[in-house]
Design a protein around this motif. Sequence first.
Motif, PDB file in Angstrom:
ATOM      1  N   LEU A 306     -34.506   0.577 -54.163  1.00 21.46           N
ATOM      2  CA  LEU A 306     -35.816   0.794 -55.178  1.00 21.46           C
ATOM      3  C   LEU A 306     -35.413   0.534 -56.638  1.00 21.46           C
ATOM      4  CD1 LEU A 306     -37.589   3.810 -53.594  1.00 21.46           C
ATOM      5  CD2 LEU A 306     -38.069   1.537 -53.631  1.00 21.46           C
ATOM      6  N   PHE A 307     -34.140   1.014 -56.742  1.00 13.66           N
ATOM      7  CA  PHE A 307     -33.544   0.740 -58.420  1.00 13.66           C
ATOM      8  C   PHE A 307     -33.208  -0.574 -58.541  1.00 13.66           C
ATOM      9  CE2 PHE A 307     -29.854   0.532 -61.154  1.00 13.66           C
ATOM     10  CZ  PHE A 307     -30.475   1.154 -62.313  1.00 13.66           C
ATOM     11  N   LEU A 308     -32.538  -1.217 -57.728  1.00 14.81           N
ATOM     12  CA  LEU A 308     -32.466  -2.681 -58.126  1.00 14.81           C
ATOM     13  C   LEU A 308     -33.500  -3.666 -58.141  1.00 14.81           C
ATOM     14  CD1 LEU A 308     -29.149  -3.366 -55.676  1.00 14.81           C
ATOM     15  CD2 LEU A 308     -29.188  -2.889 -58.090  1.00 14.81           C
ATOM     16  N   ILE A 309     -34.619  -3.145 -57.068  1.00 12.86           N
ATOM     17  CA  ILE A 309     -36.028  -4.073 -57.375  1.00 12.86           C
ATOM     18  C   ILE A 309     -36.346  -3.743 -58.778  1.00 12.86           C
ATOM     19  CG2 ILE A 309     -38.325  -4.084 -56.645  1.00 12.86           C
ATOM     20  CD1 ILE A 309     -37.370  -3.381 -53.889  1.00 12.86           C
ATOM     21  N   PHE A 310     -36.311  -2.465 -59.459  1.00 12.83           N
ATOM     22  CA  PHE A 310     -36.702  -2.174 -60.734  1.00 12.83           C
ATOM     23  C   PHE A 310     -35.781  -2.919 -61.594  1.00 12.83           C
ATOM     24  CE2 PHE A 310     -35.402   0.300 -64.239  1.00 12.83           C
ATOM     25  CZ  PHE A 310     -36.444   0.070 -64.958  1.00 12.83           C
ATOM     26  N   VAL A 311     -34.668  -2.993 -61.537  1.00 10.35           N
ATOM     27  CA  VAL A 311     -33.681  -3.597 -62.496  1.00 10.35           C
ATOM     28  C   VAL A 311     -34.258  -5.226 -62.493  1.00 10.35           C
ATOM     29  CG1 VAL A 311     -31.519  -4.325 -62.805  1.00 10.35           C
ATOM     30  CG2 VAL A 311     -32.052  -1.873 -62.391  1.00 10.35           C
ATOM     31  N   PHE A 315     -35.072  -7.255 -65.783  1.00 11.22           N
ATOM     32  CA  PHE A 315     -33.945  -7.954 -66.378  1.00 11.22           C
ATOM     33  C   PHE A 315     -34.324  -8.820 -67.436  1.00 11.22           C
ATOM     34  CE2 PHE A 315     -30.665 -11.265 -65.974  1.00 11.22           C
ATOM     35  CZ  PHE A 315     -29.698 -10.647 -66.359  1.00 11.22           C
ATOM     36  N   PRO A 316     -35.320  -9.834 -67.003  1.00 17.71           N
ATOM     37  CA  PRO A 316     -35.470 -10.909 -68.126  1.00 17.71           C
ATOM     38  C   PRO A 316     -35.956 -10.459 -69.530  1.00 17.71           C
ATOM     39  CG  PRO A 316     -36.552 -11.364 -66.186  1.00 17.71           C
ATOM     40  CD  PRO A 316     -36.060 -10.212 -65.955  1.00 17.71           C
ATOM     41  N   PHE A 321     -35.029  -8.927 -75.334  1.00 15.15           N
ATOM     42  CA  PHE A 321     -34.622  -7.881 -76.359  1.00 15.15           C
ATOM     43  C   PHE A 321     -33.395  -7.965 -76.923  1.00 15.15           C
ATOM     44  CE2 PHE A 321     -39.076  -6.676 -75.847  1.00 15.15           C
ATOM     45  CZ  PHE A 321     -39.316  -5.472 -76.588  1.00 15.15           C
ATOM     46  N   LEU A 322     -32.595  -7.786 -76.124  1.00 16.49           N
ATOM     47  CA  LEU A 322     -31.031  -7.627 -76.553  1.00 16.49           C
ATOM     48  C   LEU A 322     -30.537  -9.037 -77.380  1.00 16.49           C
ATOM     49  CD1 LEU A 322     -29.235  -6.033 -73.533  1.00 16.49           C
ATOM     50  CD2 LEU A 322     -29.801  -4.874 -75.600  1.00 16.49           C
ATOM     51  N   TYR A 330     -32.741   1.231 -78.177  1.00 17.94           N
ATOM     52  CA  TYR A 330     -34.363   0.735 -78.316  1.00 17.94           C
ATOM     53  C   TYR A 330     -34.647  -0.126 -77.230  1.00 17.94           C
ATOM     54  CZ  TYR A 330     -38.230  -1.625 -80.581  1.00 17.94           C
ATOM     55  OH  TYR A 330     -39.572  -1.918 -80.832  1.00 17.94           O
ATOM     56  N   SER A 331     -34.141  -0.990 -76.659  1.00 19.47           N
ATOM     57  CA  SER A 331     -34.336  -2.137 -75.539  1.00 19.47           C
ATOM     58  C   SER A 331     -34.724  -1.183 -74.561  1.00 19.47           C
ATOM     59  CB  SER A 331     -33.286  -3.138 -75.288  1.00 19.47           C
ATOM     60  OG  SER A 331     -33.070  -3.949 -76.381  1.00 19.47           O
ATOM     61  N   TYR A 332     -33.898  -0.242 -74.036  1.00 21.26           N
ATOM     62  CA  TYR A 332     -34.149   0.629 -72.927  1.00 21.26           C
ATOM     63  C   TYR A 332     -35.345   1.527 -73.050  1.00 21.26           C
ATOM     64  CZ  TYR A 332     -33.438   4.723 -70.188  1.00 21.26           C
ATOM     65  OH  TYR A 332     -33.759   5.803 -69.124  1.00 21.26           O
ATOM     66  N   SER A 333     -35.633   2.025 -74.270  1.00 19.57           N
ATOM     67  CA  SER A 333     -36.636   2.988 -74.324  1.00 19.57           C
ATOM     68  C   SER A 333     -37.883   2.173 -74.164  1.00 19.57           C
ATOM     69  CB  SER A 333     -36.600   3.513 -75.668  1.00 19.57           C
ATOM     70  OG  SER A 333     -36.629   2.906 -76.666  1.00 19.57           O
ATOM     71  N   MET A 334     -37.972   0.738 -74.723  1.00 20.10           N
ATOM     72  CA  MET A 334     -38.961  -0.026 -74.748  1.00 20.10           C
ATOM     73  C   MET A 334     -39.458  -0.298 -73.451  1.00 20.10           C
ATOM     74  SD  MET A 334     -40.709   0.335 -77.739  1.00 20.10           S
ATOM     75  CE  MET A 334     -40.388   1.921 -77.567  1.00 20.10           C
ATOM     76  N   ILE A 335     -38.231  -0.970 -72.747  1.00 16.98           N
ATOM     77  CA  ILE A 335     -38.546  -1.754 -71.424  1.00 16.98           C
ATOM     78  C   ILE A 335     -38.352  -0.856 -70.268  1.00 16.98           C
ATOM     79  CG2 ILE A 335     -37.663  -3.787 -70.264  1.00 16.98           C
ATOM     80  CD1 ILE A 335     -39.296  -4.375 -72.758  1.00 16.98           C
ATOM     81  N   MET A 336     -37.255  -0.063 -70.198  1.00 16.89           N
ATOM     82  CA  MET A 336     -36.704   0.443 -68.762  1.00 16.89           C
ATOM     83  C   MET A 336     -37.133   1.758 -68.533  1.00 16.89           C
ATOM     84  SD  MET A 336     -32.954  -1.431 -68.382  1.00 16.89           S
ATOM     85  CE  MET A 336     -32.757  -1.246 -66.670  1.00 16.89           C
TER      86      MET A 336
END
Length: 371
Positions: A306-311, A315-316, A321-322, A330-336
């Motif tokens: 489940l985690f890898l499907i989410f990643v 991912f793109p 963002f990076l 910031y990228s984590y808070s906005m995307i993940m």
Amino acid sequence: MRRIKPQIKVKWWWLLVVLIVGMVAILITHYDAPLYSQTVAEVQQVKNGPRMKTTDEFRNQDYQQNQSVTLKILNGTKRGQTLKIQNQFSGSNATDQEYHPGQQVFLHLSGRTNHHTSSLINGFKRDTVVVFLIWLTISLLLLILKFRGSMALLSLVVNALLFFIVVELDVRTDWNPFVLFAGLAVVFTVITALLIFGRSKETVVAIIATILGTAAAIFIAWLVLSLTHQRGMKFEMMDYVTQQRLPLFFAGSMIGSLGAIMDLSADITSSVFAVYREKPTMRFAELFENARKIGRSIMGPLINVLFLIFVASTFPMMILFLKNGNSWGYSYSMIMSLGIVQSLISGIGIALTVPITGVLAGGICEMKVFK
């Protein structure tokens, strides 16, 4: 899991029919351009110009390349006519596309056909690829799993239809979306379990354990978010949501974790019942311990899947963002951030399903209900 033997068997000649029908459908979709109202054209020739290197303010390097594309119109009043258009693409293909001979595309025509300098390609004609993938999936299911594959396919079709119906109800009514999708989750569980695992008392245990495990995970998530006042949750990053975001977030978390929880509960239930049939003298504590050991060996891979499907789904955008100078935080808070929370909810549901299934399966075996 013990199953009632199916009365319907998938014959080999049925597999041959599926193969032939699939190949015919692929051929038809390749030559079905006259059925479209939108202009369809086939790429005849391409001529690529020199590459021009580009560098943005964040030192990301790419290149752009001009392309002269010769197209042949396949439908409409201008069928058979050819035209040339100019296309520009980049190495990253973030917002553009390089075209190759043999590809079919949709066109927006403007001006006279023989002098199309402003005509635009609207995108690929992908029906042949879609039909091929559907045919390949059906063929593999029937070839490898036979009857069980046909039941899995049937459950997929039924669940997809139910999902579209519930989405339409959500769009056209003012009902609470969480209530709608919670009811859909229950229906999903019952239909999928009955079609794939068959009618048995083990199936009933798996259904109950799946519903309880999922409900417990959603309740814990709701309780934690309520106590923390949803601090740190970026619900505004849910794209194009015009309803209340929190009910849709929980609905997505529930639907997303349902399959893994059902798989876990079914595996534990079938294993516990199989062990008890081999050794009917086993007591509840022993059966529960067996369920716990089985769940411990399965839950880790399920959570990782489940985690890898989410990643993979984020991912793109994370890389984009990076690459544009945003920090990891910031990228984590906005995307993940939302996806990570949904993965945690799924993990909680999987973990809780192990003892819930162990208690139900062990208790029923102890009481000898299935005999």
